[in-house]
Write an enzyme that holds these catalytic residues in place. Structure first.
Site, mmCIF file in Angstrom:
data_model
loop_
_atom_site.group_PDB
_atom_site.id
_atom_site.type_symbol
_atom_site.label_atom_id
_atom_site.label_comp_id
_atom_site.label_asym_id
_atom_site.label_seq_id
_atom_site.Cartn_x
_atom_site.Cartn_y
_atom_site.Cartn_z
ATOM 1 N N SER A 175 1.313 -10.122 -0.748
ATOM 2 C CA SER A 175 1.338 -8.113 -0.664
ATOM 3 C C SER A 175 1.160 -7.868 0.638
ATOM 4 O O SER A 175 1.456 -6.684 0.658
ATOM 5 C CB SER A 175 -0.653 -8.496 -0.948
ATOM 6 O OG SER A 175 -0.812 -8.985 -0.014
ATOM 7 N N GLU A 185 -9.406 6.522 3.833
ATOM 8 C CA GLU A 185 -10.277 5.392 4.307
ATOM 9 C C GLU A 185 -9.334 4.331 4.960
ATOM 10 O O GLU A 185 -8.363 4.099 4.081
ATOM 11 C CB GLU A 185 -11.322 4.917 3.459
ATOM 12 C CG GLU A 185 -11.298 4.088 1.926
ATOM 13 C CD GLU A 185 -9.935 4.041 1.093
ATOM 14 O OE1 GLU A 185 -10.041 5.543 0.893
ATOM 15 O OE2 GLU A 185 -9.154 3.323 0.900
ATOM 16 N N LYS A 237 0.593 -1.367 -0.040
ATOM 17 C CA LYS A 237 -0.010 0.143 0.072
ATOM 18 C C LYS A 237 0.782 1.347 -0.102
ATOM 19 O O LYS A 237 0.301 2.398 -0.124
ATOM 20 C CB LYS A 237 -0.658 0.173 1.242
ATOM 21 C CG LYS A 237 -1.872 -1.013 1.296
ATOM 22 C CD LYS A 237 -3.774 -0.353 1.637
ATOM 23 C CE LYS A 237 -4.310 -2.067 1.040
ATOM 24 N NZ LYS A 237 -4.430 -2.203 1.895
#
Ligand SMILES: *Cc1c(COP(=O)(O)O)cnc(C)c1O
Length: 387
Positions: A373, A112, A90
């Site tokens: 991930s 968010e 991210k």
């Protein structure tokens, strides 16, 4: 040949587009122009890659998973996004969009978050670049992910609890959009996945494609398959996109939760249908009246009732296929990667790992590239509850 960028209406085939209130249209236009200019500016792209290299720790390694390969009976290569700063992919998008906000002269950032990973990544990017930051998070997710809430606060970010709906990610996205409408002059909204109205799905994919671009350069030969878990779809699109015109198989793994034939899952492509969610046309979970249904997954990052519009397009065209894995299988995936490779994956990632075990009879002799991930430290309490 796959589409490099969405068409003039912000669409990938029939998916995507801009379904947003009038008040946001100027901001979305401004964002599209700013990104177009920035992405064509060597200075901006160079700064982005320099931060990824000196601060985020890129390139992340490509790991030959020898013991996992031996167990499964085919060759597995792992792209180690879990080793990026803050523990997941991210951060790539958060740094990119925070730089874009700065370039647009916006001193305030909102975001968010579901699992808290995007919130932590955004809080980190905001601290690094000296921007003010507010993160919207469902009250239920705040309970499930206490550690990440405290991490964000330490980083100087204000965490706003959202108590509407099911108090999870979908509601946090809605709250962030509501705040953005009111503050758009001074604020940039950093969406955490390849979702939302155009130009977000395109921008997030471009910032995440560094995963696939690096993997392509690190591989000695092309794999037969590329596999990644799919929540909103950013880690998957990031690793898929550079491989999408290479004639190999792309497999996205969604959350089957308690089973796709129950009401408790997050398989938006596998068990959803086209509709409009959070500003774009895409596959989503909805009832017969078109009301959004709650998603469910053991992993907060896959607990989202929609998916990025480019994945919807990939699914319809057969560019990628989408499978799903249950909570129980994902827990087995955690154990498998821990014990064969000494890597504790995030529960999200564990869905991709678990799919390898499920599909192993079809994969004999193949080479499979899997996107790890994120790391699983945040999930240890949840994993222990289910063991
Ligand atoms: C957020 C998250 C995901 C799901 O988001 P995508 O946009 O689908 O990538 C997957 N893995 C980890 C570790 C995450 O933090």
């Amino acid at each position: 040949m796959t589409l490099q960028r969405p068409d003039a209406r912000g669409r990938f085939g029939t998916y995507g587009g801009v379904f947003a209130p009038e008040t946001l249209m100027p901001a979305l236009d401004e964002l599209e122009r700013a990104f177009e200019e920035a992405w064509a500016d060597d200075g901006f792209v160079g700064r982005f890659h320099e931060i990824l290299s000196t601060y985020v720790g890129r390139p992340t390694p490509l790991h030959e998973a020898a013991r996992l390969s031996e167990h499964l009976g085919f060759r597995v290569l792992l792209k180690r996004e879990d080793l990026a700063h803050t523990g997941a992919h991210k951060i790539n998008n958060a740094i990119g969009q925070a730089l874009l906000a700065q370039r647009m002269g916006k001193p305030r950032i909102i975001a968010e978050t579901g699992a808290g990973q995007h919130g932590v990544a955004t809080a980190t990017a905001a601290a690094y670049l000296g921007l003010e930051c507010v993160v919207y998070m469902g009250a239920k997710d705040m309970e499930r992910q206490r550690l990440n809430v405290e991490r964000m606060r330490l980083l100087g970010t204000a965490v706003e609890p959202v108590t509407t709906g099911a108090s999870t990610l979908k509601d946090a996205v809605s709250a962030a959009f509501r705040n953005w409408v009111e503050t758009v002059e001074t604020t940039h909204y950093i969406i955490g996945s390849v979702v939302g109205p155009h130009p977000f799905p395109w921008i997030v994919r471009e910032f995440q494609r560094v995963i696939g671009d690096e993997a392509l350069a690190q591989l000695d030969e092309l794999p037969d398959l590329v596999v990644a878990c799919v929540g909103g779809g950013s880690n998957a699109m990031g690793i898929f996109h550079p491989f999408a015109d290479k004639g190999l198989e792309l497999v996205g793994v969604e959350a089957a939760g308690l089973g796709v034939d129950t009401e408790h899952h997050g398989a938006s492509i596998g068990a959803g249908s086209p509709g409009v969610l959070h500003g774009s046309q895409t596959y989503m979970l909805q009832d017969d009246d078109g009301q959004v249904e709650e998603a469910y997954s053991i992993s907060a990052g896959l607990d989202y009732p929609g998916v990025g519009p480019e994945h919807a397009y990939f699914a319809d065209l057969g560019i990628a296929r989408y499978e799903s894995v249950t909570d129980a299988e994902a827990i087995e995936g955690v154990k498998l990667l821990c014990r064969t490779e000494g890597i504790l994956p995030a529960l999200e990632t564990a869905h991709a790992i678990a799919w390898l075990e499920k599909a192993k009879s079809d994969l004999a002799g193949k080479t499979v590239l899997v996107n790890v991930s994120g790391r699983g430290d945040k999930d240890v309490d949840t994993i222990l509850e289910h063991l």
